[in-house]
Design an enzyme around this catalytic site. Sequence first.
Site, mmCIF file in Angstrom:
data_model
loop_
_atom_site.group_PDB
_atom_site.id
_atom_site.type_symbol
_atom_site.label_atom_id
_atom_site.label_comp_id
_atom_site.label_asym_id
_atom_site.label_seq_id
_atom_site.Cartn_x
_atom_site.Cartn_y
_atom_site.Cartn_z
ATOM 1 N N ASN A 260 0.870 -1.182 0.000
ATOM 2 C CA ASN A 260 0.000 0.000 0.000
ATOM 3 C C ASN A 260 0.905 1.230 0.000
ATOM 4 O O ASN A 260 1.473 1.578 1.036
ATOM 5 C CB ASN A 260 -0.895 -0.042 1.251
ATOM 6 C CG ASN A 260 -1.717 1.223 1.431
ATOM 7 O OD1 ASN A 260 -1.798 2.059 0.525
ATOM 8 N ND2 ASN A 260 -2.330 1.365 2.598
ATOM 9 N N LYS B 47 0.124 4.267 -0.305
ATOM 10 C CA LYS B 47 -0.516 5.472 0.254
ATOM 11 C C LYS B 47 -0.261 6.665 -0.678
ATOM 12 O O LYS B 47 -0.131 6.481 -1.884
ATOM 13 C CB LYS B 47 -0.050 5.700 1.696
ATOM 14 C CG LYS B 47 -0.223 4.429 2.544
ATOM 15 C CD LYS B 47 -0.094 4.631 4.020
ATOM 16 C CE LYS B 47 -0.320 3.289 4.717
ATOM 17 N NZ LYS B 47 -0.249 3.385 6.160
ATOM 18 N N HIS C 136 -9.758 1.154 4.995
ATOM 19 C CA HIS C 136 -8.462 1.358 5.647
ATOM 20 C C HIS C 136 -8.655 2.337 6.810
ATOM 21 O O HIS C 136 -9.439 3.283 6.712
ATOM 22 C CB HIS C 136 -7.439 1.900 4.654
ATOM 23 C CG HIS C 136 -6.046 1.893 5.206
ATOM 24 N ND1 HIS C 136 -5.608 2.846 6.097
ATOM 25 C CD2 HIS C 136 -5.019 1.026 5.032
ATOM 26 C CE1 HIS C 136 -4.349 2.557 6.442
ATOM 27 N NE2 HIS C 136 -3.972 1.473 5.809
ATOM 28 N N GLU D 155 -7.023 4.757 7.829
ATOM 29 C CA GLU D 155 -6.810 6.180 7.497
ATOM 30 C C GLU D 155 -8.039 6.762 6.800
ATOM 31 O O GLU D 155 -8.369 7.931 6.980
ATOM 32 C CB GLU D 155 -5.537 6.318 6.641
ATOM 33 C CG GLU D 155 -4.291 6.115 7.492
ATOM 34 C CD GLU D 155 -3.080 5.541 6.753
ATOM 35 O OE1 GLU D 155 -3.038 5.596 5.512
ATOM 36 O OE2 GLU D 155 -2.183 5.023 7.439
ATOM 37 N N GLU E 239 -5.479 -4.910 10.612
ATOM 38 C CA GLU E 239 -4.450 -3.899 10.813
ATOM 39 C C GLU E 239 -4.728 -3.140 12.112
ATOM 40 O O GLU E 239 -5.507 -2.179 12.120
ATOM 41 C CB GLU E 239 -4.454 -2.904 9.648
ATOM 42 C CG GLU E 239 -4.210 -3.539 8.302
ATOM 43 C CD GLU E 239 -3.669 -2.525 7.298
ATOM 44 O OE1 GLU E 239 -2.558 -2.733 6.808
ATOM 45 O OE2 GLU E 239 -4.339 -1.515 7.038
ATOM 46 N N GLY F 88 2.310 2.322 10.796
ATOM 47 C CA GLY F 88 3.257 3.420 10.618
ATOM 48 C C GLY F 88 3.944 3.846 11.905
ATOM 49 O O GLY F 88 4.607 4.874 11.950
ATOM 50 N N SER G 120 3.284 -2.045 10.438
ATOM 51 C CA SER G 120 4.736 -2.095 10.666
ATOM 52 C C SER G 120 5.345 -3.473 10.387
ATOM 53 O O SER G 120 6.274 -3.896 11.068
ATOM 54 C CB SER G 120 5.078 -1.610 12.079
ATOM 55 O OG SER G 120 4.678 -0.260 12.245
HETATM 56 P P1 PGA Z 1 2.629 0.257 7.715
HETATM 57 O O1 PGA Z 1 1.176 0.469 7.042
HETATM 58 O O2 PGA Z 1 3.178 -1.020 7.153
HETATM 59 O O3 PGA Z 1 3.430 1.462 7.280
HETATM 60 O O4 PGA Z 1 2.418 0.203 9.176
HETATM 61 C C1 PGA Z 1 0.310 -0.613 6.815
HETATM 62 C C2 PGA Z 1 -0.979 -0.104 6.194
HETATM 63 O O5 PGA Z 1 -1.433 0.977 6.571
HETATM 64 O O6 PGA Z 1 -1.572 -0.765 5.324
#
Ligand code: PGA
Length: 252
Positions: A9, A11, A91, A93, A163, A169, A209
């Site tokens: 992803n 982003k 997601h 976010e 997640e 992140g 992460s």
């Molecule tokens: P990350 O993000 O691996 O940077 O923690 C995962 C995601 O949001 O899909």
Amino acid sequence: MRRKIVAGNWKMNLDPAGADALFAGIQNMDVADGVELMVFPPSIYIDRLVKAGGVKIGAQDGYIADYGAFTGEVSMSQLKAIGASAVLVGHSERREYFNEDNDTVRLKTEAALNHGLEPIFCCGEPLEIREAGTYLQYVHHQLECSLFRLPLGEFVKTIIAYEPIWAIGTGLTATTTQAEEMHKAIRSWIRETYNDLAAAEYPILYGGSCNPSNAAALFACPNVDGGLIGGASLKESDFAVLAAPATWNTLN
Ligand code: PGA
């Protein structure tokens, strides 16, 4: 035998040259046998990456309506028409910054399925819910309000990504015990809601992460079928490790 997936992803990152360069690296990666790679770039790059070929491309979001006066949105039908094969829905976010609730996520999942896009349905709890100990109930509720409303024939075309928001992140990863507990619970809810076969064959990805130092252990958990990768998907050498045979060879 369940599908095994490593999905990147991206982003809202990368300029066109950076996207092309990273994708060229991904096209040439040594991928473990039976593992599918997927890339979710910003939607403006979907067309060029689909044309470059070789790896399944998905969108990070798509709108519910097909066409109309929805300034700034891109519909599932438009994404399908330019060659996307999958889409992330719900997601954290999107839920947090764009106020997407369980109803919106349900409608987006249905819209994706109506247009032949494979939805990767994201779920996961915030830190305060983890700390309060009610994370299983929280994620169960997210699934019940949207994904589990689908009839069996549609449900089996979807994928879940668990997640935990506190791990996205942040550099904090769920331990293998925490990830396996949730993934096992999700599979048992699928069994209760649908049936044994659907539960046995359904891919459940971990995200948050996930990186070269923890991926092999996470992917070796009995109920973890791969990962949805943010930060580490932007670094070619890191993403290569996640896809590599050595990371997956602990699987039986
Ligand atoms: P990350 O993000 O691996 O940077 O923690 C995962 C995601 O949001 O899909």
